[in-house]
Design a protein around this motif. Structure first.
Motif, PDB file in Angstrom:
ATOM      1  N   GLU A  91       9.522   0.681  -7.298  1.00 54.70           N
ATOM      2  CA  GLU A  91       8.855  -0.221  -6.211  1.00 54.70           C
ATOM      3  C   GLU A  91       9.862  -1.208  -5.349  1.00 54.70           C
ATOM      4  O   GLU A  91      11.069  -1.610  -6.256  1.00 54.70           O
ATOM      5  CB  GLU A  91       7.746  -1.162  -7.332  1.00 54.70           C
ATOM      6  CG  GLU A  91       7.083  -2.293  -6.414  1.00 54.70           C
ATOM      7  CD  GLU A  91       6.512  -3.118  -7.356  1.00 54.70           C
ATOM      8  OE1 GLU A  91       6.493  -2.941  -8.450  1.00 54.70           O
ATOM      9  OE2 GLU A  91       5.466  -3.877  -6.601  1.00 54.70           O
TER      10      GLU A  91
ATOM     11  N   TRP B 203       3.774   1.625  -1.619  1.00 52.26           N
ATOM     12  CA  TRP B 203       3.998   1.732  -3.106  1.00 52.26           C
ATOM     13  C   TRP B 203       2.767   2.469  -3.853  1.00 52.26           C
ATOM     14  O   TRP B 203       2.812   3.379  -4.873  1.00 52.26           O
ATOM     15  CB  TRP B 203       4.475   0.624  -3.685  1.00 52.26           C
ATOM     16  CG  TRP B 203       4.752   0.558  -5.204  1.00 52.26           C
ATOM     17  CD1 TRP B 203       4.005  -0.131  -6.245  1.00 52.26           C
ATOM     18  CD2 TRP B 203       5.527   1.411  -6.091  1.00 52.26           C
ATOM     19  NE1 TRP B 203       4.383   0.097  -7.316  1.00 52.26           N
ATOM     20  CE2 TRP B 203       5.462   1.095  -7.309  1.00 52.26           C
ATOM     21  CE3 TRP B 203       6.392   2.634  -5.685  1.00 52.26           C
ATOM     22  CZ2 TRP B 203       6.058   1.629  -8.482  1.00 52.26           C
ATOM     23  CZ3 TRP B 203       7.095   3.163  -6.709  1.00 52.26           C
ATOM     24  CH2 TRP B 203       7.017   2.530  -8.252  1.00 52.26           C
ATOM     25  N   LYS B 204       1.499   1.955  -3.580  1.00 52.52           N
ATOM     26  CA  LYS B 204       0.520   2.484  -4.272  1.00 52.52           C
ATOM     27  C   LYS B 204       0.297   3.922  -3.942  1.00 52.52           C
ATOM     28  O   LYS B 204      -0.130   4.781  -4.745  1.00 52.52           O
ATOM     29  CB  LYS B 204      -0.897   1.832  -3.842  1.00 52.52           C
ATOM     30  CG  LYS B 204      -1.142   0.771  -4.694  1.00 52.52           C
ATOM     31  CD  LYS B 204      -2.611  -0.011  -4.540  1.00 52.52           C
ATOM     32  CE  LYS B 204      -2.525  -1.626  -4.563  1.00 52.52           C
ATOM     33  NZ  LYS B 204      -3.537  -2.181  -3.827  1.00 52.52           N
ATOM     34  N   ASP B 205       0.329   4.353  -2.575  1.00 43.91           N
ATOM     35  CA  ASP B 205       0.277   5.728  -2.037  1.00 43.91           C
ATOM     36  C   ASP B 205       1.306   6.508  -2.707  1.00 43.91           C
ATOM     37  O   ASP B 205       0.725   7.836  -3.331  1.00 43.91           O
ATOM     38  CB  ASP B 205       0.603   5.610  -0.393  1.00 43.91           C
ATOM     39  CG  ASP B 205      -0.683   5.951   0.305  1.00 43.91           C
ATOM     40  OD1 ASP B 205      -1.606   5.391  -0.111  1.00 43.91           O
ATOM     41  OD2 ASP B 205      -0.459   6.090   1.359  1.00 43.91           O
TER      42      ASP B 205
ATOM     43  N   SER C 117       0.663  -1.090  -0.050  1.00 45.23           N
ATOM     44  CA  SER C 117       0.072   0.012   0.028  1.00 45.23           C
ATOM     45  C   SER C 117       0.991   1.240   0.020  1.00 45.23           C
ATOM     46  O   SER C 117       0.644   2.273  -0.411  1.00 45.23           O
ATOM     47  CB  SER C 117      -0.977  -0.144   1.156  1.00 45.23           C
ATOM     48  OG  SER C 117      -0.241   0.327   2.436  1.00 45.23           O
TER      49      SER C 117
ATOM     50  N   LYS D 164       3.025   6.262  -5.533  1.00 47.18           N
ATOM     51  CA  LYS D 164       2.804   6.366  -7.125  1.00 47.18           C
ATOM     52  C   LYS D 164       1.603   7.448  -7.312  1.00 47.18           C
ATOM     53  O   LYS D 164       1.664   8.317  -8.404  1.00 47.18           O
ATOM     54  CB  LYS D 164       2.093   4.944  -7.550  1.00 47.18           C
ATOM     55  CG  LYS D 164       3.411   4.450  -8.147  1.00 47.18           C
ATOM     56  CD  LYS D 164       2.966   3.109  -9.207  1.00 47.18           C
ATOM     57  CE  LYS D 164       2.007   2.175  -8.477  1.00 47.18           C
ATOM     58  NZ  LYS D 164       1.455   1.011  -9.258  1.00 47.18           N
ATOM     59  N   ARG D 165       0.394   7.644  -6.511  1.00 46.82           N
ATOM     60  CA  ARG D 165      -0.536   8.542  -6.637  1.00 46.82           C
ATOM     61  C   ARG D 165      -0.337   9.854  -6.174  1.00 46.82           C
ATOM     62  O   ARG D 165      -0.712  10.652  -6.725  1.00 46.82           O
ATOM     63  CB  ARG D 165      -1.899   7.830  -5.622  1.00 46.82           C
ATOM     64  CG  ARG D 165      -3.031   8.282  -6.173  1.00 46.82           C
ATOM     65  CD  ARG D 165      -4.274   7.249  -5.399  1.00 46.82           C
ATOM     66  NE  ARG D 165      -3.878   7.022  -4.031  1.00 46.82           N
ATOM     67  CZ  ARG D 165      -4.233   7.637  -3.175  1.00 46.82           C
ATOM     68  NH1 ARG D 165      -4.852   8.864  -3.263  1.00 46.82           N
ATOM     69  NH2 ARG D 165      -4.018   7.170  -1.859  1.00 46.82           N
TER      70      ARG D 165
END
Ligand code: Q0Z
Length: 301
Positions: free
Chosen positions: A145, A125-127, A123, A129-130
């Motif tokens: 990543e 990495w997801k955060d 999560s 990127k966004r």
């Protein structure tokens, strides 16, 4: 190597306090609790129909190892206790459980998960990127990543009773805890993570991130490290020789199982498919490897 039957259900003749997906908590009376790790395993949040022989013992051994290796950083709830000192009713059950249990001090738990991340994954990495940040903590641009973060970061979360834990700000976490306790626990969490990550890295394991729980010892008022610590169930363990920023490395413990489940095209809704013996064996080998590399001891089933 000899190996005893897997323990998927745990029977102990004591009042039962709570059940997790793969572990149980019992009441020893007074200020004591009995923490028991079963051999159950979950993947994609679902408990598998087959247990992994010795998993509970391997994880308990790792927790106890880390409590010893970090007791100069912070107090913890583990109370080494000979079987003779336990209630007669529980003694035989525990002898049969063979090293899957810990006696712990009963604490007033802080209602926050103390997550520490050293690498950019999941999560986080997801955060990133966004938003370019993880849980509101700004990070350098251009990170990949699974890259190592410049410094470990503390990303508190609520303890969800159902579903997934939710990330919260440090200010929100502080509001949920008794005054002054969040910062103490946060600094303990980061200190214990740093110690463990350095140690593991020298033994070929990357400790990408981990989750701690803390409580207040009612006797001393001290912030105290609780729960299981620095096990594969509470952390991401990667084999260092498989780490390459750009993609998430395999999990030391669950990769073989996840790959098999993916190939089986299971949709992650219960029940999970039955695991063939070689999947159980290969998965067990990942836990044994983590235990042996980290503790420097051979695991003697
Ligand atoms: C831990 C959990 C489960 C295992 C409560 N020392 C402590 N004092 C008070 N409470 C706890 C502890 Cl560790 C405590 N949990 C989580 C649930 C099996 C651990 F079912 N809940």
């Amino acid at each position: 190597m000899s190996q005893t039957a897997a323990v998927s259900t745990v029977e102990v003749d004591l009042p039962h306090l709570s059940s997790g997906k793969v572990r149980e908590l019992f009441d020893l009376g007074g200020d004591g609790l009995l923490f028991v790790a079963s051999d159950r395993i979950s993947a994609y949040d679902v408990v598998m129909p087959q247990a992994i022989p010795d998993k509970g013992r391997l994880l308990t051994g790792m927790s106890i190892f880390w409590f010893g290796a970090t007791s100069d950083i912070c107090p913890n709830h583990y109370v080494p206790t000979p079987l003779e000192n336990l209630p007669r009713a529980a003694r035989e059950d525990l002898a049969a459980l063979g090293g899957r249990h810990m006696v712990v001090r009963r604490l007033e738990m802080l209602p926050v998960e103390f997550v520490v991340r050293g690498y950019l994954v999941g999560s986080g990495w997801k955060d990133y990127k966004r938003t370019g940040a993880v849980c509101g903590i700004a990070l350098p641009p251009g990170m990949r990543e699974a890259e190592q973060l410049p410094e470990p970061i503390f990303t508190p979360a609520t303890k969800a009773t159902v579903g997934h834990d939710e990330n919260i700000s440090e200010a929100q976490a502080a509001d949920l805890c008794p005054p002054g306790t969040l910062k103490i626990a946060r600094d303990y969490a980061v200190g214990v993570y740093r110690r463990a990550a350095d140690y593991a890295r020298n033994r070929g394991i990357i400790l990408a991130d981990t989750k701690f729980e803390f409580g207040l010892d009612p006797a001393s008022g001290e912030v105290t490290l609780a729960d299981e610590v620095l096990t594969p169930d509470s952390s991401r363990f990667w084999p260092a020789d498989r780490w390459e920023p750009g993609s998430t490395p395999p999990s030391l413990d669950k990769q073989y199982l996840r790959d098999w489940l993916d190939a089986a095209a299971w949709d992650h809704s219960p029940p999970a498919p039955d695991l063939p013996p070689d999947v159980v064996d290969r998965t067990r080998a990942g836990y044994v490897e983590a235990y042996e590399r980290l503790t420097g001891r051979t695991f003697d089933a």
